[in-house]
Motif scaffolding. Structure first.
Motif, PDB file in Angstrom:
ATOM      1  N   THR A   1      35.963  47.528  93.198  1.00 13.12           N
ATOM      2  CA  THR A   1      37.006  47.853  94.207  1.00 13.12           C
ATOM      3  C   THR A   1      35.922  47.250  95.638  1.00 13.12           C
ATOM      4  N   PRO A   2      36.352  47.271  96.817  1.00 15.95           N
ATOM      5  CA  PRO A   2      36.010  46.407  97.910  1.00 15.95           C
ATOM      6  C   PRO A   2      34.960  47.815  98.100  1.00 15.95           C
ATOM      7  N   THR A   3      35.089  49.283  97.906  1.00 13.33           N
ATOM      8  CA  THR A   3      33.683  50.561  97.718  1.00 13.33           C
ATOM      9  C   THR A   3      33.318  50.285  97.232  1.00 13.33           C
ATOM     10  N   GLU A   4      33.638  49.689  95.834  1.00 12.73           N
ATOM     11  CA  GLU A   4      32.719  49.749  94.557  1.00 12.73           C
ATOM     12  C   GLU A   4      31.863  48.200  94.674  1.00 12.73           C
ATOM     13  N   ALA A   5      32.034  47.792  96.281  1.00 13.51           N
ATOM     14  CA  ALA A   5      31.068  46.226  96.241  1.00 13.51           C
ATOM     15  C   ALA A   5      30.414  46.774  96.598  1.00 13.51           C
ATOM     16  N   ALA A   6      30.994  47.692  97.445  1.00 10.76           N
ATOM     17  CA  ALA A   6      29.262  47.339  99.008  1.00 10.76           C
ATOM     18  C   ALA A   6      28.112  48.437  98.353  1.00 10.76           C
TER      19      ALA A   6
ATOM     20  N   ASP B   1      37.460  61.590 106.182  1.00 17.35           N
ATOM     21  CA  ASP B   1      37.790  61.842 104.605  1.00 17.35           C
ATOM     22  C   ASP B   1      38.480  60.866 104.003  1.00 17.35           C
ATOM     23  N   SER B   2      37.848  59.139 103.615  1.00 11.57           N
ATOM     24  CA  SER B   2      38.444  58.348 103.015  1.00 11.57           C
ATOM     25  C   SER B   2      37.621  58.218 102.807  1.00 11.57           C
ATOM     26  N   PHE B   3      38.074  57.518 100.261  1.00 15.39           N
ATOM     27  CA  PHE B   3      37.372  57.292 100.285  1.00 15.39           C
ATOM     28  C   PHE B   3      36.478  55.483 100.283  1.00 15.39           C
TER      29      PHE B   3
ATOM     30  N   ALA C   1      31.805  52.542 102.327  1.00 13.06           N
ATOM     31  CA  ALA C   1      31.977  50.842 101.689  1.00 13.06           C
ATOM     32  C   ALA C   1      31.340  50.800 103.093  1.00 13.06           C
ATOM     33  N   VAL C   2      31.273  51.167 103.970  1.00 15.59           N
ATOM     34  CA  VAL C   2      30.742  51.081 105.159  1.00 15.59           C
ATOM     35  C   VAL C   2      29.518  51.952 105.110  1.00 15.59           C
ATOM     36  N   PRO C   3      28.960  53.383 104.770  1.00 18.63           N
ATOM     37  CA  PRO C   3      27.644  53.490 104.618  1.00 18.63           C
ATOM     38  C   PRO C   3      26.379  52.262 103.885  1.00 18.63           C
TER      39      PRO C   3
END
Length: 430
Positions: free
Chosen positions: A241-246, A57-59, A63-65
């Protein structure tokens, strides 16, 4: 024996036994964590379930998927093939040129997928048959492709850095920046090692590709080359962010595959999504199992125990780093990169910080060591991928990767002696 010491013994013995019988790593971590809870009288099924949920449960972990999906889209949408074709056009005519193509493609693909396994599968499927056809020794070819693919977790974007950052609460953006120079150095080191390996080969020379064809193939790959620019530039400028970059990387790869390259039809997207979801489920369940084990390791106060063992070295950061890297090399021969990060990073980082070691630098070294473990027997996940895709016996791939594995160990030592190679670019980019 204290309860904490008994829990530590249960953890080590449980992992050894469960891995020895071939149990899936996620289940091994979950069962070992449950056994530790029982020994420490913390047994509560609700607590175990809560930790499993909290582990995923982490924003930032979102990024991983999306990076996995981006890698699948690149392979299915012709992006990876265009990168390899461009590299072949520029250096394929040099003696041993296909080896340099493999290294160049590995560096470029690393800046897009962030996954060693995805890069290994793509290059094994495309380059290995070409190298075999042109008379390259199969073992050396497979070993070079395997070694090149482990640059994937180092050059951003990197799923390993995302998982490490989430697990240790380290800046993912800083980790991404820290991997650029070391990743390029790894590529240069492979070039040097390949030149040495070439001395034992008898290969035919091929005529150079006309400049017009080189430019044409480069133009075909320009959309692929823009992907790392968009990702790194967007994060550095604060656009996402890195997550949004994914998410941007996956969306960009989908648009290019469907509407620019047109090498993927809309019905094929479903299969890509299924493959990405399957891989994601494996990684996320591994994170969930590791969260249980990590929580119990914290309750057992294992970091303090390790600090006591390594106490004399805390005053000598470089010696402490060498000791930790040796320990991680041994761990890397038995564990894959993701479980190594999930289990040992939270334990080792506090000790490194206490010794005055920069947490971003330690993160880079930790992930680099784990990446080297991907091509280290007996686990060597990347070795299995190359052997499977190339339909080769494992012993051939292991024999071929040995010179490049030795080269990586030299590079690892270089970063220990000169940490500024890692820290200076991060400080400059900040």
């Amino acid at each position: 024996m204290s309860v904490e010491a008994m829990a530590f013994v249960v953890f080590i013995a449980g992992m050894v036994v469960l891995m020895g019988i071939g149990m899936n790593m996620a289940f091994a971590l979950l069962l070992t964590g449950a056994a530790m809870a029982w020994v420490m009288d913390f047994w509560d099924t609700q607590l175990l379930a809560q930790n499993m949920v909290a582990g995923i449960d982490s924003f930032p972990l979102l990024a991983v998927p999306f990076f996995i999906l981006a890698g699948e889209l690149m392979n299915s949408g012709g992006i990876s093939k265009r990168i390899i074709d461009m590299a072949q056009a520029w250096v394929g005519h040099v003696r041993g040129g296909l080896g340099y193509v493999a290294i160049g493609a590995a560096v470029l693909l690393s800046a897009m997928s962030g996954s060693a396994l995805a890069d290994a599968a793509a290059m094994s499927a495309i380059l290995l048959p070409m190298m075999r056809k042109h008379g390259y020794p199969v073992a050396s070819s497979a070993g070079l492709i395997a070694a090149g693919s482990v640059i994937g977790p180092i050059i951003p974007p990197s799923m390993a850095f995302v998982i490490y950052g989430v697990t240790t609460n380290t800046s993912i953006s800083a980790l991404f920046i820290s991997g650029i120079v070391p990743g390029l150095i790894m590529g240069v080191a492979l070039v040097v090692a390949w030149r040495v390996v070439l001395r034992k080969m008898t290969l035919e020379s091929h005529p150079p590709v006309p400049m017009a064809e080189r430019l044409r193939l480069t133009g075909r790959a320009v959309w692929a080359l823009l992907m790392p620019v968009i990702i790194i530039g967007g994060m550095k400028s604060g656009v996402f962010t890195p997550t949004e970059a994914a998410v941007v990387a996956a969306a960009y790869a989908l648009v290019i595959a469907l509407f620019v390259h047109r090498e993927m039809r809309l019905p094929e997207v479903y299969g890509v999504l299924v493959r990405a979801a399957s891989t994601t489920s494996v990684v996320m369940f591994l994170c969930a199992g590791a969260a249980v084990a990590s929580y119990m390791i914290t309750l057992a106060d294992l970091p303090s125990t390790l600090t006591g063992w390594l106490g004399p070295l805390v005053e000598h950061p470089r010696m402490l780093m060498v000791t930790m890297m040796i320990v991680l090399v041994l761990i890397g021969t038995a564990l894959d990169l993701t479980p190594t990060i999930l289990i040992f990073a939270p334990v080792m980082l506090p000790i490194a910080v206490r010794a005055g070691i920069d947490p971003v630098y330690f993160g880079l070294m930790f992930v680099l060591n784990g990446a080297i473990g991907l091509v280290t027997p007996p686990v060597g996940t990347v070795l299995n991928v190359v052997a499977g895709v190339g339909r080769l016996p494992m012993h051939q791939v292991i024999k071929g990767v040995n010179p490049f594995l030795f080269t990586y160990l030299i590079v690892l030592g270089l970063f220990i002696v000169f940490p500024q190679i890692v820290t200076a670019p991060v400080a400059w980019m900040r």
